[in-house]
Design an enzyme around this catalytic site. Sequence first.
Site, PDB file in Angstrom:
ATOM      1  N   GLY A  83       3.693   3.828  10.397  1.00  0.00           N
ATOM      2  CA  GLY A  83       4.099   3.116   9.182  1.00  0.00           C
ATOM      3  C   GLY A  83       5.256   3.850   8.520  1.00  0.00           C
ATOM      4  O   GLY A  83       6.289   3.260   8.182  1.00  0.00           O
ATOM      5  N   HIS A  84       5.089   5.167   8.360  1.00  0.00           N
ATOM      6  CA  HIS A  84       6.175   5.982   7.797  1.00  0.00           C
ATOM      7  C   HIS A  84       7.415   5.903   8.702  1.00  0.00           C
ATOM      8  O   HIS A  84       8.539   5.746   8.234  1.00  0.00           O
ATOM      9  CB  HIS A  84       5.757   7.455   7.702  1.00  0.00           C
ATOM     10  CG  HIS A  84       4.564   7.715   6.827  1.00  0.00           C
ATOM     11  ND1 HIS A  84       3.354   8.127   7.328  1.00  0.00           N
ATOM     12  CD2 HIS A  84       4.403   7.645   5.492  1.00  0.00           C
ATOM     13  CE1 HIS A  84       2.499   8.294   6.333  1.00  0.00           C
ATOM     14  NE2 HIS A  84       3.109   8.013   5.204  1.00  0.00           N
TER      15      HIS A  84
ATOM     16  N   GLN B 236      -0.778  11.830  -9.019  1.00  0.00           N
ATOM     17  CA  GLN B 236      -1.159  10.450  -8.730  1.00  0.00           C
ATOM     18  C   GLN B 236      -2.600  10.325  -8.243  1.00  0.00           C
ATOM     19  O   GLN B 236      -3.054   9.240  -7.898  1.00  0.00           O
ATOM     20  CB  GLN B 236      -0.188   9.786  -7.763  1.00  0.00           C
ATOM     21  CG  GLN B 236      -0.217  10.311  -6.340  1.00  0.00           C
ATOM     22  CD  GLN B 236       0.943   9.759  -5.532  1.00  0.00           C
ATOM     23  OE1 GLN B 236       2.108  10.045  -5.786  1.00  0.00           O
ATOM     24  NE2 GLN B 236       0.636   8.941  -4.526  1.00  0.00           N
TER      25      GLN B 236
ATOM     26  N   LYS C 175       2.578  -2.208   2.653  1.00  0.00           N
ATOM     27  CA  LYS C 175       1.130  -1.942   2.574  1.00  0.00           C
ATOM     28  C   LYS C 175       0.737  -1.580   1.151  1.00  0.00           C
ATOM     29  O   LYS C 175      -0.299  -1.967   0.645  1.00  0.00           O
ATOM     30  CB  LYS C 175       0.727  -0.817   3.536  1.00  0.00           C
ATOM     31  CG  LYS C 175      -0.758  -0.824   3.776  1.00  0.00           C
ATOM     32  CD  LYS C 175      -1.333   0.520   4.147  1.00  0.00           C
ATOM     33  CE  LYS C 175      -1.088   1.596   3.157  1.00  0.00           C
ATOM     34  NZ  LYS C 175      -2.233   2.302   2.653  1.00  0.00           N
TER      35      LYS C 175
ATOM     36  N   HIS D 122       2.532   8.672  10.183  1.00  0.00           N
ATOM     37  CA  HIS D 122       2.128   7.744  11.249  1.00  0.00           C
ATOM     38  C   HIS D 122       3.262   6.728  11.440  1.00  0.00           C
ATOM     39  O   HIS D 122       4.311   6.823  10.772  1.00  0.00           O
ATOM     40  CB  HIS D 122       0.803   7.057  10.889  1.00  0.00           C
ATOM     41  CG  HIS D 122       0.777   6.466   9.511  1.00  0.00           C
ATOM     42  ND1 HIS D 122       1.558   5.402   9.145  1.00  0.00           N
ATOM     43  CD2 HIS D 122       0.070   6.821   8.399  1.00  0.00           C
ATOM     44  CE1 HIS D 122       1.327   5.093   7.882  1.00  0.00           C
ATOM     45  NE2 HIS D 122       0.440   5.947   7.389  1.00  0.00           N
TER      46      HIS D 122
HETATM   47  P1  AMP Z   1       2.265   7.747   1.693  1.00  0.00           P
HETATM   48  O1  AMP Z   1       2.556   8.923   2.566  1.00  0.00           O
HETATM   49  O2  AMP Z   1       0.920   7.152   1.933  1.00  0.00           O
HETATM   50  O3  AMP Z   1       2.553   8.028   0.232  1.00  0.00           O
HETATM   51  O4  AMP Z   1       3.283   6.615   2.133  1.00  0.00           O
HETATM   52  C1  AMP Z   1       4.665   6.834   2.103  1.00  0.00           C
HETATM   53  C2  AMP Z   1       5.364   5.516   2.293  1.00  0.00           C
HETATM   54  O5  AMP Z   1       4.984   4.927   3.542  1.00  0.00           O
HETATM   55  C3  AMP Z   1       4.981   4.492   1.207  1.00  0.00           C
HETATM   56  O6  AMP Z   1       6.133   3.769   0.810  1.00  0.00           O
HETATM   57  C4  AMP Z   1       3.992   3.618   1.914  1.00  0.00           C
HETATM   58  O7  AMP Z   1       3.918   2.304   1.390  1.00  0.00           O
HETATM   59  C5  AMP Z   1       4.557   3.604   3.325  1.00  0.00           C
HETATM   60  N1  AMP Z   1       3.502   3.215   4.290  1.00  0.00           N
HETATM   61  C6  AMP Z   1       2.266   3.750   4.385  1.00  0.00           C
HETATM   62  N2  AMP Z   1       1.556   3.089   5.327  1.00  0.00           N
HETATM   63  C7  AMP Z   1       2.361   2.119   5.816  1.00  0.00           C
HETATM   64  C8  AMP Z   1       2.221   1.104   6.811  1.00  0.00           C
HETATM   65  N3  AMP Z   1       1.089   0.951   7.495  1.00  0.00           N
HETATM   66  N4  AMP Z   1       3.261   0.289   7.059  1.00  0.00           N
HETATM   67  C9  AMP Z   1       4.426   0.423   6.362  1.00  0.00           C
HETATM   68  N5  AMP Z   1       4.635   1.363   5.412  1.00  0.00           N
HETATM   69  C10 AMP Z   1       3.622   2.202   5.141  1.00  0.00           C
END
Ligand code: AMP
Length: 279
Positions: A37-38, A62, A151, A35
């Site tokens: 955020g990524h 994890q 986040k 999304h």
């Molecule tokens: P994940 O796929 O959930 O393991 O997230 C991968 C990376 O994206 C991690 O470093 C998360 O902290 C970051 N991330 C996830 N959601 C957000 C967001 N809303 N804003 C910024 N970074 C994010």
Amino acid sequence: MIIKKTINSIQKLLEIEKVNLKKKVAFIPTMGALHDGHLSLIKSAKAKKQFIIVSIYVNPSQFGPNEDFIKYPRSLKSDLKKLKKSNVDLVFTPNSKDLSRYKYKNYNFKTLGLERKLCGSTRPYHFMGVAEIVLKFFTLLKPDIAYFGEKDYQQFIFIKKIVDQTNLKTKIMMGKTIREKNGLALSSRNKYLKPEEVIIAKNIFKILKETRILIKKNKKQLSILKEQKRKLIACGFSNVEYFQILTNDLKHAKSPYIKSRIFVAARIGSVRLIDNILI
Ligand code: AMP
């Protein structure tokens, strides 16, 4: 955009690329279901003209035994489209079998108890599972910089603290939390929310901001946090796992709460949401 699925092939490629590259190598580990955020982490690296590697791997170690590993959203095809559009240089999509064959030296580090705080209180294996895969990726890919999202602040600081104790040269950077217009922090797990649950979920950020104002004005941490936790339940959250103030280093925070954050984890049914803000 190059896609590599095995350790062997990505290492071979990086050996060649790193000789030719005049750029720093940036790494963004993800579990996919990408999304904005990524994508914002990718944009930060792009802005610095770095060579960008994104990994997509849903890391089983994890997840706890009763957590959502099996049903975690997986959308490789659309993820790859988004990565291509974001001009990512290299995507790594390893599998568990190949990763488990790769033996790397065990790093000696002190966790400083960080893995037991906040999310660690209900997810006792989570952070050691994250450490295992992140250190494996860092050892394999030797990135100059790795980006993590605010986040998941506890994850960011945990990784930063353990990497600091190793001889790994990777610099750990943080990208700010990206939110929906309604304030809800973007998360792959938001996909689990029904429309009526989204209305409940957006209250997390509203109550975090309200708490920040109250804390700055009043400083009576305990009674404020208790009342705000009650408000979350009144909004429709089924359970608040924690609603806590800690310093940016995740230590005990004291008034006037300089360099401190408010952290929350709350559930709507089986969906667990986390968020945090700087005071
Ligand atoms: P994940 O796929 O959930 O393991 O997230 C991968 C990376 O994206 C991690 O470093 C998360 O902290 C970051 N991330 C996830 N959601 C957000 C967001 N809303 N804003 C910024 N970074 C994010």
